[in-house]
Design a protein around this motif. Structure first.
Motif, PDB file in Angstrom:
ATOM      1  N   ILE A  16       0.808  -1.080   0.106  1.00  0.00           N
ATOM      2  CA  ILE A  16      -0.050  -0.004  -0.057  1.00  0.00           C
ATOM      3  C   ILE A  16       0.918   1.380  -0.093  1.00  0.00           C
ATOM      4  CG2 ILE A  16      -1.599   1.388   1.485  1.00  0.00           C
ATOM      5  CD1 ILE A  16      -2.924  -1.337   2.393  1.00  0.00           C
ATOM      6  N   ALA A  17       1.885   1.314   0.879  1.00  0.00           N
ATOM      7  CA  ALA A  17       2.738   2.426   0.770  1.00  0.00           C
ATOM      8  C   ALA A  17       3.392   2.466  -0.257  1.00  0.00           C
ATOM      9  CB  ALA A  17       3.761   2.291   2.022  1.00  0.00           C
ATOM     10  N   ASP A  18       3.793   1.669  -1.238  1.00  0.00           N
ATOM     11  CA  ASP A  18       4.745   1.827  -2.174  1.00  0.00           C
ATOM     12  C   ASP A  18       3.771   2.296  -3.386  1.00  0.00           C
ATOM     13  OD1 ASP A  18       7.141   0.909  -1.119  1.00  0.00           O
ATOM     14  OD2 ASP A  18       6.822  -1.145  -2.018  1.00  0.00           O
ATOM     15  N   THR A  19       2.474   1.774  -3.368  1.00  0.00           N
ATOM     16  CA  THR A  19       1.267   2.243  -4.610  1.00  0.00           C
ATOM     17  C   THR A  19       1.171   3.637  -4.218  1.00  0.00           C
ATOM     18  OG1 THR A  19       0.680  -0.157  -4.858  1.00  0.00           O
ATOM     19  CG2 THR A  19      -0.700   1.552  -5.467  1.00  0.00           C
ATOM     20  N   LEU A  20       0.912   3.917  -2.984  1.00  0.00           N
ATOM     21  CA  LEU A  20       0.517   5.392  -2.727  1.00  0.00           C
ATOM     22  C   LEU A  20       1.653   6.375  -2.979  1.00  0.00           C
ATOM     23  CD1 LEU A  20      -1.652   5.619   0.507  1.00  0.00           C
ATOM     24  CD2 LEU A  20      -2.007   6.398  -1.602  1.00  0.00           C
ATOM     25  N   SER A  21       2.863   6.105  -2.418  1.00  0.00           N
ATOM     26  CA  SER A  21       3.944   6.882  -2.597  1.00  0.00           C
ATOM     27  C   SER A  21       4.121   7.422  -4.273  1.00  0.00           C
ATOM     28  CB  SER A  21       5.130   6.194  -2.007  1.00  0.00           C
ATOM     29  OG  SER A  21       5.040   6.384  -0.716  1.00  0.00           O
ATOM     30  N   PHE A  22       4.112   6.215  -4.864  1.00  0.00           N
ATOM     31  CA  PHE A  22       4.250   6.374  -6.378  1.00  0.00           C
ATOM     32  C   PHE A  22       3.140   7.187  -6.989  1.00  0.00           C
ATOM     33  CE2 PHE A  22       3.170   5.125 -10.901  1.00  0.00           C
ATOM     34  CZ  PHE A  22       4.544   5.247 -11.471  1.00  0.00           C
ATOM     35  N   ALA A  23       1.974   7.218  -6.475  1.00  0.00           N
ATOM     36  CA  ALA A  23       0.671   8.046  -7.137  1.00  0.00           C
ATOM     37  C   ALA A  23       0.577   9.373  -6.684  1.00  0.00           C
ATOM     38  CB  ALA A  23      -0.825   7.218  -6.388  1.00  0.00           C
ATOM     39  N   LEU A  24       1.555   9.572  -5.383  1.00  0.00           N
ATOM     40  CA  LEU A  24       1.229  10.853  -4.816  1.00  0.00           C
ATOM     41  C   LEU A  24       2.661  11.538  -5.752  1.00  0.00           C
ATOM     42  CD1 LEU A  24       0.712  10.248  -1.010  1.00  0.00           C
ATOM     43  CD2 LEU A  24      -0.796  11.301  -2.595  1.00  0.00           C
ATOM     44  N   ARG A  26       3.769  11.139  -8.468  1.00  0.00           N
ATOM     45  CA  ARG A  26       3.319  11.308  -9.859  1.00  0.00           C
ATOM     46  C   ARG A  26       2.650  12.761  -9.946  1.00  0.00           C
ATOM     47  NH1 ARG A  26       0.569   6.784 -13.328  1.00  0.00           N
ATOM     48  NH2 ARG A  26       0.524   8.762 -14.863  1.00  0.00           N
ATOM     49  N   GLU A  27       1.924  12.921  -8.985  1.00  0.00           N
ATOM     50  CA  GLU A  27       1.355  14.504  -8.816  1.00  0.00           C
ATOM     51  C   GLU A  27       2.298  15.620  -8.439  1.00  0.00           C
ATOM     52  OE1 GLU A  27      -1.828  15.129  -9.250  1.00  0.00           O
ATOM     53  OE2 GLU A  27      -2.413  12.988  -9.694  1.00  0.00           O
ATOM     54  N   GLY A  28       3.735  15.430  -8.248  1.00  0.00           N
ATOM     55  CA  GLY A  28       4.459  16.419  -8.004  1.00  0.00           C
ATOM     56  C   GLY A  28       4.784  16.618  -6.624  1.00  0.00           C
ATOM     57  N   TRP A  29       4.288  15.807  -5.751  1.00  0.00           N
ATOM     58  CA  TRP A  29       4.510  16.081  -4.360  1.00  0.00           C
ATOM     59  C   TRP A  29       5.788  15.254  -3.770  1.00  0.00           C
ATOM     60  CZ3 TRP A  29      -1.165  14.400  -4.482  1.00  0.00           C
ATOM     61  CH2 TRP A  29      -2.110  15.609  -4.679  1.00  0.00           C
TER      62      TRP A  29
END
Length: 234
Positions: A16-24, A26-29
């Protein structure tokens, strides 16, 4: 936004952490991830962040307890992650001061959308341009949101303890005026009962360190030896 948002993610499930980190990201955060509550809390105490994404079921502590401790000293926006779908748990999280929640399993895109909405709402009143002229008054580097008890420095929200917040607000109220240690101790209010004037120096040192993390080239708190401290003005 004028700068990349700093997001702290406290989540113990690696997938979950890896997937979320990647998605966030990608938003530039920028994302700082921790699997344990104590590690995440230590990071938040050391450096500023714009938003906390907090899992309720952590191995070393309850996310609710983390949220309660955070709210004693900070109004940082918090998005809860929970595997619990019970209404009482969701209500408890909101009553403790969470800004939003997402129930697992969830879409990373949904989390990113919720984060974007929270950041847009909470950063709306911060400066759109973080580049400041060194000739400006030091007071202009700061934005104080009185109702939320938040202080921004160069557009970045400061993670302050209650004592640091009270001291900084006292200095902000009198830019250029030297406040003695006794006056600053009075500014602590109830928190000063077990304090001594020398503890002011410790709080000021901690405040300066947090400001330096944001702008290493600035030192807006001036020391007046034998007298006290002042918010420097040009």
């Amino acid at each position: 936004m004028s700068s990349a948002a700093q997001i702290v993610l406290i989540e113990d499930e690696p997938a979950i952490a890896d997937t979320l980190s990647f998605a966030l990201q990608r938003e530039g955060w920028q994302v700082r991830h921790f699997a344990l509550a104590r590690a995440g809390e230590a990071d938040l105490a050391a450096q500023a962040a714009d938003l906390l994404i907090l899992d309720i079921g952590l191995p070393d502590d309850s996310g609710f307890e983390v949220l309660k401790r955070l709210r004693r000293q900070s109004e940082m926006p918090v998005l809860l992650l929970t595997a619990r779908a019970e209404e009482l748990d969701r209500i408890l999280g909101l009553e403790l001061g969470a800004d939003d929640y997402v129930v697992k399993p969830f879409s990373p895109r949904e989390v990113a959308a919720r984060v974007k909405a929270i950041l847009k709402r909470t950063r709306a009143s911060t400066p759109s341009n973080t580049e400041v002229n060194s000739e400006q008054s030091a007071a202009q580097y700061f934005v104080h949101e009185l109702a939320a008890r938040r202080v921004y420095f160069c557009g970045v929200m400061l993670a302050l303890t209650p004592s640091e917040y009270r001291l900084l607000v006292a200095l902000l109220a009198h830019p250029g005026h030297v406040l003695s240690r006794a006056q600053l101790l009075d500014a602590l209010g109830d928190a000063a009962e077990d304090s001594f004037e020398r503890t002011i120096d410790s709080h000021i040192k901690s405040l300066r360190a947090k400001l330096k993390l944001i702008r290493a080239d600035l030192d807006p708190i001036a020391t007046h030896r034998g007298f006290g401290y002042a918010l420097a003005v040009s």
